[in-house]
Design a protein around this motif. Structure first.
Motif, PDB file in Angstrom:
ATOM      1  N   LEU A   6       0.732  -1.248  -0.116  1.00  0.00           N
ATOM      2  CA  LEU A   6       0.094  -0.029  -0.097  1.00  0.00           C
ATOM      3  C   LEU A   6       0.981   1.161   0.181  1.00  0.00           C
ATOM      4  O   LEU A   6       1.970   1.389   0.802  1.00  0.00           O
ATOM      5  CB  LEU A   6      -0.717  -0.021   1.223  1.00  0.00           C
ATOM      6  N   LEU A   7       0.416   2.183  -0.951  1.00  0.00           N
ATOM      7  CA  LEU A   7       1.414   3.208  -0.996  1.00  0.00           C
ATOM      8  C   LEU A   7       0.583   4.645  -0.896  1.00  0.00           C
ATOM      9  O   LEU A   7      -0.607   4.632  -1.390  1.00  0.00           O
ATOM     10  CB  LEU A   7       1.918   3.374  -2.499  1.00  0.00           C
ATOM     11  N   ILE A   8       0.723   5.499   0.106  1.00  0.00           N
ATOM     12  CA  ILE A   8       0.381   6.802   0.305  1.00  0.00           C
ATOM     13  C   ILE A   8       1.349   7.813  -0.046  1.00  0.00           C
ATOM     14  O   ILE A   8       2.498   7.611   0.540  1.00  0.00           O
ATOM     15  CB  ILE A   8      -0.328   6.864   1.386  1.00  0.00           C
ATOM     16  N   SER A   9       0.969   9.007  -0.507  1.00  0.00           N
ATOM     17  CA  SER A   9       2.028  10.290  -0.653  1.00  0.00           C
ATOM     18  C   SER A   9       1.653  11.060   0.712  1.00  0.00           C
ATOM     19  O   SER A   9       0.464  11.302   0.991  1.00  0.00           O
ATOM     20  CB  SER A   9       1.773  10.846  -1.890  1.00  0.00           C
ATOM     21  N   GLN A  10       2.701  11.558   1.076  1.00  0.00           N
ATOM     22  CA  GLN A  10       2.833  12.537   2.074  1.00  0.00           C
ATOM     23  C   GLN A  10       1.968  13.775   1.891  1.00  0.00           C
ATOM     24  O   GLN A  10       1.043  14.271   2.833  1.00  0.00           O
ATOM     25  CB  GLN A  10       4.078  13.103   2.613  1.00  0.00           C
ATOM     26  N   ALA A  11       2.002  13.996   0.631  1.00  0.00           N
ATOM     27  CA  ALA A  11       1.049  15.566   0.040  1.00  0.00           C
ATOM     28  C   ALA A  11      -0.388  15.031   0.185  1.00  0.00           C
ATOM     29  O   ALA A  11      -1.172  16.086   0.636  1.00  0.00           O
ATOM     30  CB  ALA A  11       1.404  15.703  -1.274  1.00  0.00           C
ATOM     31  N   SER A  12      -0.715  13.879   0.265  1.00  0.00           N
ATOM     32  CA  SER A  12      -2.336  13.530   0.257  1.00  0.00           C
ATOM     33  C   SER A  12      -2.462  13.581   1.697  1.00  0.00           C
ATOM     34  O   SER A  12      -3.620  14.102   2.074  1.00  0.00           O
ATOM     35  CB  SER A  12      -2.367  12.137  -0.504  1.00  0.00           C
ATOM     36  N   LEU A  13      -1.894  12.991   2.385  1.00  0.00           N
ATOM     37  CA  LEU A  13      -1.988  13.337   4.048  1.00  0.00           C
ATOM     38  C   LEU A  13      -2.045  14.736   4.294  1.00  0.00           C
ATOM     39  O   LEU A  13      -2.880  15.091   5.269  1.00  0.00           O
ATOM     40  CB  LEU A  13      -1.082  12.373   5.042  1.00  0.00           C
ATOM     41  N   ASP A  14      -1.133  15.390   4.016  1.00  0.00           N
ATOM     42  CA  ASP A  14      -1.014  16.908   4.166  1.00  0.00           C
ATOM     43  C   ASP A  14      -2.223  17.742   3.831  1.00  0.00           C
ATOM     44  O   ASP A  14      -2.981  18.375   4.360  1.00  0.00           O
ATOM     45  CB  ASP A  14       0.216  17.786   3.570  1.00  0.00           C
ATOM     46  N   ARG A  31      -1.964   2.766   7.679  1.00  0.00           N
ATOM     47  CA  ARG A  31      -1.012   1.577   7.641  1.00  0.00           C
ATOM     48  C   ARG A  31      -0.531   1.418   6.170  1.00  0.00           C
ATOM     49  O   ARG A  31      -0.591   0.167   5.485  1.00  0.00           O
ATOM     50  CB  ARG A  31      -2.024   0.327   7.930  1.00  0.00           C
ATOM     51  N   PRO A  32       0.202   2.337   5.662  1.00  0.00           N
ATOM     52  CA  PRO A  32       0.896   2.176   4.256  1.00  0.00           C
ATOM     53  C   PRO A  32       2.150   1.208   4.719  1.00  0.00           C
ATOM     54  O   PRO A  32       2.767   1.244   5.667  1.00  0.00           O
ATOM     55  CB  PRO A  32       1.152   3.369   3.905  1.00  0.00           C
ATOM     56  N   ASN A  33       2.600   0.795   3.319  1.00  0.00           N
ATOM     57  CA  ASN A  33       3.884   0.062   3.508  1.00  0.00           C
ATOM     58  C   ASN A  33       4.859   1.205   2.935  1.00  0.00           C
ATOM     59  O   ASN A  33       6.245   1.172   3.240  1.00  0.00           O
ATOM     60  CB  ASN A  33       3.980  -0.925   2.593  1.00  0.00           C
ATOM     61  N   LEU A  34       4.540   1.901   1.942  1.00  0.00           N
ATOM     62  CA  LEU A  34       5.493   2.978   1.135  1.00  0.00           C
ATOM     63  C   LEU A  34       4.848   4.256   1.344  1.00  0.00           C
ATOM     64  O   LEU A  34       3.616   4.254   0.913  1.00  0.00           O
ATOM     65  CB  LEU A  34       5.610   2.450  -0.140  1.00  0.00           C
ATOM     66  N   VAL A  35       5.716   5.226   1.739  1.00  0.00           N
ATOM     67  CA  VAL A  35       5.022   6.799   1.744  1.00  0.00           C
ATOM     68  C   VAL A  35       6.099   7.352   0.800  1.00  0.00           C
ATOM     69  O   VAL A  35       7.382   7.308   1.125  1.00  0.00           O
ATOM     70  CB  VAL A  35       5.176   7.605   3.164  1.00  0.00           C
ATOM     71  N   VAL A  36       5.725   8.286   0.176  1.00  0.00           N
ATOM     72  CA  VAL A  36       6.498   9.077  -0.804  1.00  0.00           C
ATOM     73  C   VAL A  36       6.451  10.384  -0.633  1.00  0.00           C
ATOM     74  O   VAL A  36       4.948  10.875  -0.335  1.00  0.00           O
ATOM     75  CB  VAL A  36       6.303   8.821  -2.371  1.00  0.00           C
ATOM     76  N   THR A  37       7.256  11.297  -0.921  1.00  0.00           N
ATOM     77  CA  THR A  37       7.354  12.717  -0.858  1.00  0.00           C
ATOM     78  C   THR A  37       7.846  13.353  -2.161  1.00  0.00           C
ATOM     79  O   THR A  37       8.629  12.887  -2.706  1.00  0.00           O
ATOM     80  CB  THR A  37       8.142  12.897   0.413  1.00  0.00           C
ATOM     81  N   GLY A  38       7.319  14.602  -2.185  1.00  0.00           N
ATOM     82  CA  GLY A  38       7.741  15.185  -3.540  1.00  0.00           C
ATOM     83  C   GLY A  38       6.685  15.601  -4.643  1.00  0.00           C
ATOM     84  O   GLY A  38       6.865  16.168  -5.678  1.00  0.00           O
ATOM     85  N   ASN A  39       5.600  14.866  -4.483  1.00  0.00           N
ATOM     86  CA  ASN A  39       4.396  14.952  -5.475  1.00  0.00           C
ATOM     87  C   ASN A  39       3.346  15.935  -5.065  1.00  0.00           C
ATOM     88  O   ASN A  39       3.254  16.276  -3.901  1.00  0.00           O
ATOM     89  CB  ASN A  39       3.916  13.755  -5.827  1.00  0.00           C
ATOM     90  N   GLN A  40       2.290  16.195  -5.688  1.00  0.00           N
ATOM     91  CA  GLN A  40       1.126  16.990  -5.315  1.00  0.00           C
ATOM     92  C   GLN A  40       0.359  16.063  -4.744  1.00  0.00           C
ATOM     93  O   GLN A  40       0.200  14.705  -5.029  1.00  0.00           O
ATOM     94  CB  GLN A  40       0.474  17.291  -6.743  1.00  0.00           C
TER      95      GLN A  40
END
Length: 265
Positions: A152-160, A176-185
């Motif tokens: 499961l992937l979620i972006s930090q921007a979506s949480l923000d 409960r994600p496995n992967l979090v990514v930063t730097g996108n919209q």
């Protein structure tokens, strides 16, 4: 630059996460992710949906990877060796029935005592195969005791974006994600089809529809109206709330926090 900012596994389904700096890709997902599960007397999975206090159970894996240690405040911790030649039990995850290995009476008593209901801990063995939903996955795509997909992937921007709509911000670990990514919209991940992190390529196969679990505070086990109420106002369709993307890995490799994330499609 788009980067991998967090990695996490959940060794026991529905229990607390372990944050990692590095993780290996296994046939079932990140190594040791959701390889254990609690089941009732009929072999049906137990989760936070009915037992919110499961989020308070913390897990630790020994350095040699052969033992799981579980702990909760006010209770002695317990070390559990990965079973090899133990009783084979049927275990049900939604509509799937898997062959699992029973982790013994001591573990069963520990969990049953804490939850106040009969519970047995089972392990997903190396030789078991559970096919991911063929509507979204390819033949041979597999997972262990996750709800349906190995990542499961979620972006930090979506949480923000979500937290900007809340009076009290929530932590990423609620989802409960496995992967979090930063730097996108915010919610840009909804449009991705394939990405590469390090040497590992992932297919994004299905948006994640959310159950009641994100409404449970992982620090206390108490249920709140948020964040699902806020999400329902702008992330709902077909009577389901969507937040995050389910992924399937192609091949093997190793992931490390800080790696660049490349959008391939």
């Amino acid at each position: 630059m788009l980067t991998l900012s967090q990695l996490a596994i959940y060794p026991v389904k529905s229990c607390a996460q372990i944050a990692l700096e590095m993780a290996k890709i296994s046939p079932f997902g990140l190594s040791m992710d959701r390889r254990w599960m609690l089941v009732d007397e009929d072999g049906v999975m137990l989760t936070q949906r009915k037992h919110a206090s499961m989020c308070l159970i913390h897990c630790r894996l020994t350095s040699n990877g052969n033992e799981l240690e579980v702990s909760v405040a006010g209770k002695a911790s317990l070390g559990i060796t990965i079973p090899k030649d133990s009783l084979v039990r049927e275990a049900r995850v939604w509509g799937d029935t898997c062959h699992s290995l029973d982790c013994g009476d001591e573990a069963a008593n520990w969990f049953s005592d804490f939850l106040g209901t009969p519970a047995r801990l089972v392990y997903f063995p190396e030789n078991e195969f559970r096919q991911c939903d063929p509507v979204y996955a390819q033949p041979g795509d597999q997972t262990a005791f996750s709800d349906g997909f190995p990542y499961l992937l979620i972006s930090q921007a979506s949480l923000d974006d979500l937290n900007g709509r809340l009076d009290t911000p929530v932590e990423m670990k609620r989802f409960r994600p496995n992967l979090v990514v930063t730097g996108n919209q915010a919610f840009e991940e909804d449009s991705w089809k394939r990405i590469r992190i390090g040497d590992v390529t992932f297919r994004l196969v299905k948006p994640c529809s959310r159950c009641i679990i994100p409404s449970i505070d992982p620090q206390t086990g108490t249920k709140t109206a948020e964040p699902l109420r806020a999400l329902s106002r702008y992330r709902m369709r077909d009577n389901k709330i969507f937040f995050g993307q389910n992924l399937i890995a192609e091949g093997s490799g190793e992931l490390q926090v800080g790696m660049p994330v490349e959008i391939l499609e």
